[in-house]
Write an enzyme that holds these catalytic residues in place. Structure first.
Site, PDB file in Angstrom:
ATOM      1  N   ASP A   1       0.835  -1.204   0.000  1.00 25.36           N
ATOM      2  CA  ASP A   1       0.000   0.000   0.000  1.00 25.36           C
ATOM      3  C   ASP A   1       0.873   1.259   0.000  1.00 25.36           C
ATOM      4  O   ASP A   1       1.977   1.256   0.535  1.00 25.36           O
ATOM      5  CB  ASP A   1      -0.904  -0.018   1.246  1.00 25.36           C
ATOM      6  CG  ASP A   1      -2.063   0.967   1.122  1.00 25.36           C
ATOM      7  OD1 ASP A   1      -2.298   1.493   0.013  1.00 25.36           O
ATOM      8  OD2 ASP A   1      -2.727   1.217   2.145  1.00 25.36           O
TER       9      ASP A   1
ATOM     10  N   ASN B   1     -10.561  -2.974  -6.553  1.00 28.60           N
ATOM     11  CA  ASN B   1      -9.722  -2.049  -7.341  1.00 28.60           C
ATOM     12  C   ASN B   1     -10.286  -1.739  -8.734  1.00 28.60           C
ATOM     13  O   ASN B   1      -9.862  -0.782  -9.383  1.00 28.60           O
ATOM     14  CB  ASN B   1      -8.284  -2.575  -7.467  1.00 28.60           C
ATOM     15  CG  ASN B   1      -7.464  -2.435  -6.201  1.00 28.60           C
ATOM     16  OD1 ASN B   1      -6.524  -3.178  -5.966  1.00 28.60           O
ATOM     17  ND2 ASN B   1      -7.813  -1.466  -5.338  1.00 28.60           N
TER      18      ASN B   1
HETATM   19  C1  FPP Z   1      -1.945   0.221  -3.308  1.00 29.06           C
HETATM   20  O1  FPP Z   1      -1.451   1.518  -3.386  1.00 29.06           O
HETATM   21  C2  FPP Z   1      -1.427  -0.566  -4.411  1.00 29.06           C
HETATM   22  C3  FPP Z   1      -2.205  -1.143  -5.371  1.00 29.06           C
HETATM   23  C4  FPP Z   1      -3.655  -1.044  -5.373  1.00 29.06           C
HETATM   24  C5  FPP Z   1      -1.626  -1.886  -6.477  1.00 29.06           C
HETATM   25  C6  FPP Z   1      -0.365  -2.638  -6.197  1.00 29.06           C
HETATM   26  C7  FPP Z   1       0.413  -2.616  -7.450  1.00 29.06           C
HETATM   27  C8  FPP Z   1       1.749  -2.642  -7.542  1.00 29.06           C
HETATM   28  C9  FPP Z   1       2.627  -2.788  -6.389  1.00 29.06           C
HETATM   29  C10 FPP Z   1       2.444  -2.488  -8.860  1.00 29.06           C
HETATM   30  C11 FPP Z   1       2.122  -3.492  -9.883  1.00 29.06           C
HETATM   31  C12 FPP Z   1       2.176  -4.894  -9.416  1.00 29.06           C
HETATM   32  C13 FPP Z   1       2.840  -5.894 -10.013  1.00 29.06           C
HETATM   33  C14 FPP Z   1       2.759  -7.247  -9.457  1.00 29.06           C
HETATM   34  C15 FPP Z   1       3.680  -5.694 -11.188  1.00 29.06           C
HETATM   35  P1  FPP Z   1      -2.496   2.707  -3.541  1.00 29.06           P
HETATM   36  O2  FPP Z   1      -2.589   3.049  -4.986  1.00 29.06           O
HETATM   37  O3  FPP Z   1      -3.803   2.343  -2.922  1.00 29.06           O
HETATM   38  O4  FPP Z   1      -1.775   3.817  -2.734  1.00 29.06           O
HETATM   39  P2  FPP Z   1      -2.455   5.009  -1.906  1.00 29.06           P
HETATM   40  O5  FPP Z   1      -3.280   4.373  -0.815  1.00 29.06           O
HETATM   41  O6  FPP Z   1      -1.292   5.777  -1.382  1.00 29.06           O
HETATM   42  O7  FPP Z   1      -3.288   5.812  -2.884  1.00 29.06           O
END
Ligand code: FPP
Length: 249
Positions: free
Chosen positions: A22, A70
């Site tokens: 996250d 998501n």
């Molecule tokens: C949460 O951060 C992260 C996600 C919803 C996606 C996770 C994706 C990756 C780590 C990159 C791609 C993955 C692979 C396996 C290549 P957020 O966007 O919710 O962050 P925030 O809460 O700060 O907005």
């Protein structure tokens, strides 16, 4: 400390570490960058983590990459995440083969774009014979949908006489979950300081230790992983029993 093999009590070594990645968006926001750049840097952290988990000899590592919720993000962001995943799978296949890591998807993967499904199947098939280390990627995953899917399958099996519901216990139910061939997680790590499980491995984490770090996912690396593992070793896992230290009181 590096390998659990070096620990005094090998039975205490975590077999399964699951991570709620996250903070990509906040990482990007803090740098005045588009959210997608945060995800791109998040994908780099995934590659680092995979390497570290192998070095620390953790047999199972599961990463929460895309939840059923998501899909509600802007289409541009969802498309960018799918592209990152596609690129990740393309360039990591040789790494998985080199490091002898089995790849497993957990989640309703038939709802993902067809070209992603194809790549996921290819990666799973190419690495299916590895037995020592597994990378689980949670995609279109949610515990609630997983449990609903499991209950549907259980009901079907009971109807056709394939199982006796009277003898049915958690171990039987486990085999119907997406993680059916993986042990339950010993340690859940969540980055970005949020203290919740967000529909991730809810049943499987009943006795997991939870480590929350304020580090944002794109900044996650060996130093943070080491702190989480140390925190895990410092915990006393009681599973509802009394504390060893308090046995004779
Ligand atoms: C949460 O951060 C992260 C996600 C919803 C996606 C996770 C994706 C990756 C780590 C990159 C791609 C993955 C692979 C396996 C290549 P957020 O966007 O919710 O962050 P925030 O809460 O700060 O907005």
């Amino acid at each position: 400390m590096k390998s659990p093999k070096n620990q005094a009590d090998k039975s205490k070594a975590p077999k399964h570490v699951a991570i709620i990645m996250d903070g990509n968006g906040r990482w990007a926001y803090a740098r005045n960058l588009p959210r997608i750049e945060g995800h791109r840097r998040g994908a780099e952290a995934v590659k680092r983590t995979l390497k570290i988990a192998k070095e620390y000899n953790i047999p199972f590592i599961t990463l929460y990459a895309f939840s059923v919720e998501n899909w509600n993000r802007p289409k541009k962001e969802v498309d960018a995440l799918m592209d990152l995943l596609d690129n990740f799978l393309t360039d990591q296949l040789k790494e998985l083969l080199k490091r002898e890591i089995r790849f497993r998807v957990i989640g309703r993967y038939e709802e993902l774009p067809p070209h992603i499904q194809k790549r996921l199947k290819k990666t799973e098939k190419a690495t299916a014979h590895f037995t020592e280390h597994t990378l689980g990627l949670a995609l279109n995953y949610g515990s609630r949908t997983e449990i609903v899917d499991a209950l549907r399958a259980v009901t079907k099996a009971a109807k056709i006489g394939d199982l006796n519901i009277e003898d049915f216990d958690y171990n039987d139910l486990r085999s119907y979950l997406h993680t059916g061939d993986m042990p339950d997680p010993d340690l859940i790590i969540r980055t970005s300081g949020e203290s919740r499980l967000s529909n991730f491995l809810l049943l499987q984490s009943a006795y997991a230790e939870i480590h929350i770090t304020s580090v944002l996912w794109p900044d996650f690396g060996e130093a943070e992983f080491k702190i989480a593992i140390k925190d895990y070793y410092d915990r006393e896992r009681r599973y509802g029993k009394t504390s060893c230290k308090l046995h004779n009181i």
